[in-house]
Design an enzyme around this catalytic site. Sequence first.
Site, PDB file in Angstrom:
ATOM      1  N   GLY A   1     -42.276  21.822 -21.766  1.00 26.89           N
ATOM      2  CA  GLY A   1     -41.877  21.328 -23.081  1.00 26.89           C
ATOM      3  C   GLY A   1     -41.155  22.434 -23.821  1.00 26.89           C
ATOM      4  N   SER A   2     -41.935  23.344 -24.437  1.00 28.59           N
ATOM      5  CA  SER A   2     -41.317  24.486 -25.127  1.00 28.59           C
ATOM      6  C   SER A   2     -40.507  25.325 -24.141  1.00 28.59           C
ATOM      7  CB  SER A   2     -42.413  25.366 -25.746  1.00 28.59           C
ATOM      8  OG  SER A   2     -43.187  24.608 -26.637  1.00 28.59           O
TER       9      SER A   2
ATOM     10  N   GLU B   1     -38.636  18.437 -30.970  1.00 27.95           N
ATOM     11  CA  GLU B   1     -37.422  19.276 -31.001  1.00 27.95           C
ATOM     12  C   GLU B   1     -37.745  20.726 -31.336  1.00 27.95           C
ATOM     13  OE1 GLU B   1     -33.827  17.510 -32.496  1.00 27.95           O
ATOM     14  OE2 GLU B   1     -34.664  15.512 -32.191  1.00 27.95           O
TER      15      GLU B   1
ATOM     16  N   THR C   1     -37.521   9.653 -26.144  1.00 28.78           N
ATOM     17  CA  THR C   1     -37.277   8.605 -27.141  1.00 28.78           C
ATOM     18  C   THR C   1     -36.238   7.626 -26.573  1.00 28.78           C
ATOM     19  OG1 THR C   1     -37.790  10.216 -28.857  1.00 28.78           O
ATOM     20  CG2 THR C   1     -36.620   8.230 -29.564  1.00 28.78           C
TER      21      THR C   1
ATOM     22  N   GLY D   1     -60.204   7.204 -51.128  1.00 30.56           N
ATOM     23  CA  GLY D   1     -60.600   6.312 -50.024  1.00 30.56           C
ATOM     24  C   GLY D   1     -59.522   5.313 -49.663  1.00 30.56           C
TER      25      GLY D   1
ATOM     26  N   LEU E   1     -34.773  16.123 -21.942  1.00 24.39           N
ATOM     27  CA  LEU E   1     -34.885  17.543 -21.614  1.00 24.39           C
ATOM     28  C   LEU E   1     -36.321  17.841 -21.144  1.00 24.39           C
ATOM     29  CD1 LEU E   1     -33.626  20.477 -21.766  1.00 24.39           C
ATOM     30  CD2 LEU E   1     -34.580  20.614 -24.072  1.00 24.39           C
TER      31      LEU E   1
ATOM     32  N   GLU F   1     -44.204  26.874 -33.836  1.00 26.83           N
ATOM     33  CA  GLU F   1     -44.316  28.194 -33.189  1.00 26.83           C
ATOM     34  C   GLU F   1     -42.975  28.576 -32.560  1.00 26.83           C
ATOM     35  OE1 GLU F   1     -46.489  25.687 -32.787  1.00 26.83           O
ATOM     36  OE2 GLU F   1     -48.211  26.500 -33.859  1.00 26.83           O
TER      37      GLU F   1
HETATM   38  C1  LIG Z   1     -42.764  11.300 -30.350  1.00 26.32           C
HETATM   39  C2  LIG Z   1     -42.058  12.303 -29.481  1.00 26.32           C
HETATM   40  C3  LIG Z   1     -40.714  12.127 -29.183  1.00 26.32           C
HETATM   41  C4  LIG Z   1     -40.051  13.040 -28.352  1.00 26.32           C
HETATM   42  N1  LIG Z   1     -38.738  12.793 -27.998  1.00 26.32           N
HETATM   43  C5  LIG Z   1     -38.157  13.609 -27.079  1.00 26.32           C
HETATM   44  C6  LIG Z   1     -36.849  13.269 -26.566  1.00 26.32           C
HETATM   45  O1  LIG Z   1     -36.218  12.272 -26.969  1.00 26.32           O
HETATM   46  N2  LIG Z   1     -36.304  14.079 -25.618  1.00 26.32           N
HETATM   47  C7  LIG Z   1     -36.962  15.181 -25.149  1.00 26.32           C
HETATM   48  O2  LIG Z   1     -36.404  15.873 -24.284  1.00 26.32           O
HETATM   49  N3  LIG Z   1     -38.193  15.518 -25.615  1.00 26.32           N
HETATM   50  C8  LIG Z   1     -38.808  14.744 -26.550  1.00 26.32           C
HETATM   51  N4  LIG Z   1     -40.072  15.055 -27.009  1.00 26.32           N
HETATM   52  C9  LIG Z   1     -40.762  16.230 -26.471  1.00 26.32           C
HETATM   53  C10 LIG Z   1     -40.932  17.351 -27.494  1.00 26.32           C
HETATM   54  O3  LIG Z   1     -39.711  17.965 -27.761  1.00 26.32           O
HETATM   55  C11 LIG Z   1     -41.994  18.301 -26.932  1.00 26.32           C
HETATM   56  O4  LIG Z   1     -43.238  17.629 -27.011  1.00 26.32           O
HETATM   57  C12 LIG Z   1     -42.049  19.629 -27.679  1.00 26.32           C
HETATM   58  O5  LIG Z   1     -40.883  20.360 -27.435  1.00 26.32           O
HETATM   59  C13 LIG Z   1     -43.291  20.463 -27.269  1.00 26.32           C
HETATM   60  O6  LIG Z   1     -43.448  20.534 -25.900  1.00 26.32           O
HETATM   61  P1  LIG Z   1     -44.887  20.225 -25.254  1.00 26.32           P
HETATM   62  O7  LIG Z   1     -45.325  18.929 -25.820  1.00 26.32           O
HETATM   63  O8  LIG Z   1     -44.772  20.309 -23.786  1.00 26.32           O
HETATM   64  O9  LIG Z   1     -45.837  21.358 -25.792  1.00 26.32           O
HETATM   65  P2  LIG Z   1     -46.041  22.811 -25.142  1.00 26.32           P
HETATM   66  O10 LIG Z   1     -44.738  23.464 -24.918  1.00 26.32           O
HETATM   67  O11 LIG Z   1     -46.973  22.697 -23.985  1.00 26.32           O
HETATM   68  O12 LIG Z   1     -46.786  23.562 -26.329  1.00 26.32           O
HETATM   69  C14 LIG Z   1     -48.196  23.499 -26.542  1.00 26.32           C
HETATM   70  C15 LIG Z   1     -48.545  24.466 -27.678  1.00 26.32           C
HETATM   71  O13 LIG Z   1     -48.237  25.815 -27.251  1.00 26.32           O
HETATM   72  C16 LIG Z   1     -47.355  26.417 -28.185  1.00 26.32           C
HETATM   73  N5  LIG Z   1     -46.437  27.329 -27.507  1.00 26.32           N
HETATM   74  C17 LIG Z   1     -45.687  27.084 -26.396  1.00 26.32           C
HETATM   75  N6  LIG Z   1     -44.949  28.150 -26.091  1.00 26.32           N
HETATM   76  C18 LIG Z   1     -45.209  29.104 -27.036  1.00 26.32           C
HETATM   77  C19 LIG Z   1     -44.735  30.424 -27.281  1.00 26.32           C
HETATM   78  N7  LIG Z   1     -43.836  31.005 -26.498  1.00 26.32           N
HETATM   79  N8  LIG Z   1     -45.250  31.101 -28.348  1.00 26.32           N
HETATM   80  C20 LIG Z   1     -46.181  30.528 -29.157  1.00 26.32           C
HETATM   81  N9  LIG Z   1     -46.644  29.274 -28.976  1.00 26.32           N
HETATM   82  C21 LIG Z   1     -46.159  28.565 -27.929  1.00 26.32           C
HETATM   83  C22 LIG Z   1     -46.623  25.237 -28.842  1.00 26.32           C
HETATM   84  O14 LIG Z   1     -46.074  25.606 -30.091  1.00 26.32           O
HETATM   85  C23 LIG Z   1     -47.723  24.220 -28.941  1.00 26.32           C
HETATM   86  O15 LIG Z   1     -48.512  24.486 -30.081  1.00 26.32           O
HETATM   87  C24 LIG Z   1     -40.739  14.170 -27.854  1.00 26.32           C
HETATM   88  C25 LIG Z   1     -42.090  14.360 -28.191  1.00 26.32           C
HETATM   89  C26 LIG Z   1     -42.752  13.438 -28.969  1.00 26.32           C
HETATM   90  C27 LIG Z   1     -44.214  13.650 -29.253  1.00 26.32           C
END
Ligand SMILES: Cc1cc2nc3c(=O)[nH]c(=O)nc-3n(C[C@H](O)[C@H](O)[C@H](O)COP(=O)(O)OP(=O)(O)OC[C@H]3O[C@@H](n4cnc5c(N)ncnc54)[C@H](O)[C@@H]3O)c2cc1C
Length: 391
Positions: free
Chosen positions: A143-144, A375, A170, A352, A137, A379
């Site tokens: 991301g979010s 997932e 993943t 430690g 996704l 926030e």
């Molecule tokens: C180890 C790992 C495995 C993963 N596996 C998968 C997978 O299998 N499939 C998949 O699709 N994704 C996967 N992900 C992606 C994961 O779901 C995203 O990293 C997550 O949803 C956050 O998106 P972002 O990293 O782009 O952060 P961003 O969306 O850029 O967020 C950055 C910061 O801004 C905050 N923020 C963003 N929007 C808002 C809002 N409206 N209000 C307040 N705060 C906000 C967030 O909470 C965060 O603190 C994986 C991530 C990791 C690290």
Amino acid sequence: MSGTLLNEQHTGTGFQYNENQLMIADMIKKFGKDHIQPQLMEWDEAQTFPVEVFKKLGELGLMGVLVPTEYGGSGFSYTEYVTVISEIGRICGSIGLSVAAHNSLCTGHILHFGNEEQKRKYLPKLATAEWIGAWGLTETGTGSDAGGMATTAVKDGDYWVINGSKNFITHAISGSVAVVIVRTGAKGDSHGMSAFVIEKGTAGFKSGKKENKLGMRASETAELIFDNCRVHKSQLLGNEGEGFIQAMKVLDGGRISIASLSLGIAKGAFDAALKYSKERTQFGKSISQFQGISFKLADMATEIEAAELLTLKAADLKNRGEKVTKAGAFAKYFASEVCVKVSNEAVQIFGGYGYTKDFPVEKFYRDSKLCTIGEGTSEIQKLVISRELLK
Ligand SMILES: Cc1cc2nc3c(=O)[nH]c(=O)nc-3n(C[C@H](O)[C@H](O)[C@H](O)COP(=O)(O)OP(=O)(O)OC[C@H]3O[C@@H](n4cnc5c(N)ncnc54)[C@H](O)[C@@H]3O)c2cc1C
């Protein structure tokens, strides 16, 4: 058979594990001792994704926990699923994360939205771990805000042509099949995205950069790349335009997954800290006899207990077919924050030694942080909860 929810006398409640949960917890403990524990630090250091472990977990029925038996799965409910993920996470967060992603994302999406032919084709292979599944996704720019995705699928006769990439996926390298959600309509339209199931080896579909991560290092996280990838229309899951809505429903269940994983990591860190606090002596007594330490243990146990109750409540609602958007977000938000807090306190109790790789808590600490991010970040969980409250 009987047992407390946490299966540990020190944090037990009046609630009981059912027979299946007891059997599963026992099986995972034995499996972990033989097949995970001896090598988990080696995998962590080298970022090895131990495919053979997942094949073995498949033989035990733990890669298709929620898949009905008619499709080769174990046919368990979410209650047993919580036990599976939390007991594996209690041993190793990475293996727990991969089992959770495989079960609830890729397999769960096909189970809930695939047609009969797709279910018969993919579920038996996924449930036995003959094939490992991925689910895409997230993108680099979204991301979010997943609905803003840029990867597109354009219709060309009986085919869809996909271009773009998915980030942080993943099992993007080791997965034999992936469910991906891509744009098939206008940006900003929640009905402008569709889900496809795509097999490894499809022309124009490949994996990209593998992430070098803080924690969850034995769970493979990498990029999926689509370069004029032609996918037959029979690979569409559900109808055109339903992909994003489907993904949100999959994530509702996924939150129970990550809540369970959080619970497991917290329990693992707690188990280690409790044991160490009784063994380590300073000033002529065990450190557990200092109130500063015993009160930490009391807080940790109380919060784990509360996280478990929220997680099991969400699982119970899901079993009854009720909407779990709010309950799942409660569980995921609370349990993941507890997981980070408990792992942090566990390192503190080890002093430690907790900062070294000779003891297990530094790994729980590193692994725990993913739980407040993956997932849906904490926030975003608060956003989901507040939206539900203010409806
Ligand atoms: C180890 C790992 C495995 C993963 N596996 C998968 C997978 O299998 N499939 C998949 O699709 N994704 C996967 N992900 C992606 C994961 O779901 C995203 O990293 C997550 O949803 C956050 O998106 P972002 O990293 O782009 O952060 P961003 O969306 O850029 O967020 C950055 C910061 O801004 C905050 N923020 C963003 N929007 C808002 C809002 N409206 N209000 C307040 N705060 C906000 C967030 O909470 C965060 O603190 C994986 C991530 C990791 C690290």
